[in-house]
Design an enzyme around this catalytic site. Structure first.
Site, PDB file in Angstrom:
ATOM      1  CG  ASP A  16      -1.791   1.161   1.416  1.00 63.94           C
ATOM      2  OD1 ASP A  16      -2.826   0.928   2.188  1.00 63.94           O
ATOM      3  OD2 ASP A  16      -1.672   2.175   0.798  1.00 63.94           O
ATOM      4  CB  ILE A  17       1.391   3.961  -2.313  1.00 63.67           C
ATOM      5  CG1 ILE A  17       2.305   4.987  -2.768  1.00 63.67           C
ATOM      6  CG2 ILE A  17       0.026   4.656  -2.195  1.00 63.67           C
ATOM      7  CD1 ILE A  17       3.175   4.689  -3.779  1.00 63.67           C
ATOM      8  CB  VAL A  39      -2.985   6.096  -5.790  1.00 62.11           C
ATOM      9  CG1 VAL A  39      -2.030   6.805  -5.229  1.00 62.11           C
ATOM     10  CG2 VAL A  39      -2.701   4.570  -6.179  1.00 62.11           C
ATOM     11  CG  ASP A  40      -6.173  11.598  -5.967  1.00 66.89           C
ATOM     12  OD1 ASP A  40      -6.598  12.296  -6.772  1.00 66.89           O
ATOM     13  OD2 ASP A  40      -5.537  12.267  -4.898  1.00 66.89           O
ATOM     14  CB  SER A 124      -2.119   6.263 -16.115  1.00 62.76           C
ATOM     15  OG  SER A 124      -1.928   7.630 -16.023  1.00 62.76           O
TER      16      SER A 124
END
Ligand code: APR
Length: 177
Positions: A16-17, A39-40, A124
């Protein structure tokens, strides 16, 4: 999977980023820098309200292919780099060039801000539907080129894959043997 390019280590991990303990976490943002899903959404949820407040200071947001830097709020990172990748529209609308530019702009911002380690999501390849095989090759090749042009500027570039499938694709690019 790890690849050493001079003094810079490139690695692919599954995770998980938002949990990365690293200097710079890259967000897969939109050009309005308004937050969103994927992600955002995860970064804004985990990082807290200060991140959106800082994003709002960028009047006009951020053009596709570029990136903007903010604090990291509650994340275990020093900074967040909000990169805006292209929406895939068949490949005939400069998508590859713009994706390369989003990675390059992020790396440039990290170096300008003296950040030594950076974690990328697969920009993307979610809501923006960029084919993973093409996008991951652009990501890895752009980072390799940047390391050759700026030897020693970064200690670590980490590709944080959300799925085992993505990890397999990135790992193969880092170690094609
Ligand atoms: N950590 C790491 N990777 C993640 C996470 C996470 N917490 N959540 C999702 N991903 C992965 C997705 O599985 C995909 O592989 O990140 C990749 C990018 O997916 P998106 O987040 O959908 O990003 P993108 O395709 O660039 O679309 C950006 O979606 O969320 C909106 O506001 C955002 O409009 C923008 C658009």
């Amino acid at each position: 999977m790890t690849l050493n390019l001079g003094e810079t280590r490139l690695e692919a991990v599954q995770g998980d980023i938002t949990q990365q303990e690293i200097d710079a976490v890259v967000n897969a943002a939109n050009s309005a820098l308004a937050g969103g899903g994927g992600v955002d959404g995860a970064i804004h949820r985990a990082g807290g309200a200060s991140i959106l407040a800082e994003c709002r200071q960028f009047k006009g947001g951020c053009p596709t292919g570029q990136a903007r830097i903010t604090g990291a709020g509650n994340l275990r990172a020093k900074k967040i780099i909000h990169a805006v990748g292209p929406v895939w529209d068949g490949g005939g609308h400069r998508e590859s060039e713009l994706l390369c530019s989003a990675y390059r702009s992020s790396l440039q911002l990290a170096v300008e801000n003296e950040l030594r380690s950076i974690a990328f999501p697969s920009i993307s390849t979610g809501a923006y539907r960029f084919p993973l095989e093409k996008a991951s090759k652009i990501a890895v090749d752009t980072c390799k080129d940047f390391c050759s042009e700026h030897p020693g500027a970064l200690d670590l570039i980490r590709f944080v894959c959300f799925s085992a499938r993505d990890l397999k694709v990135y790992s193969k690019l880092l170690n094609p043997l």
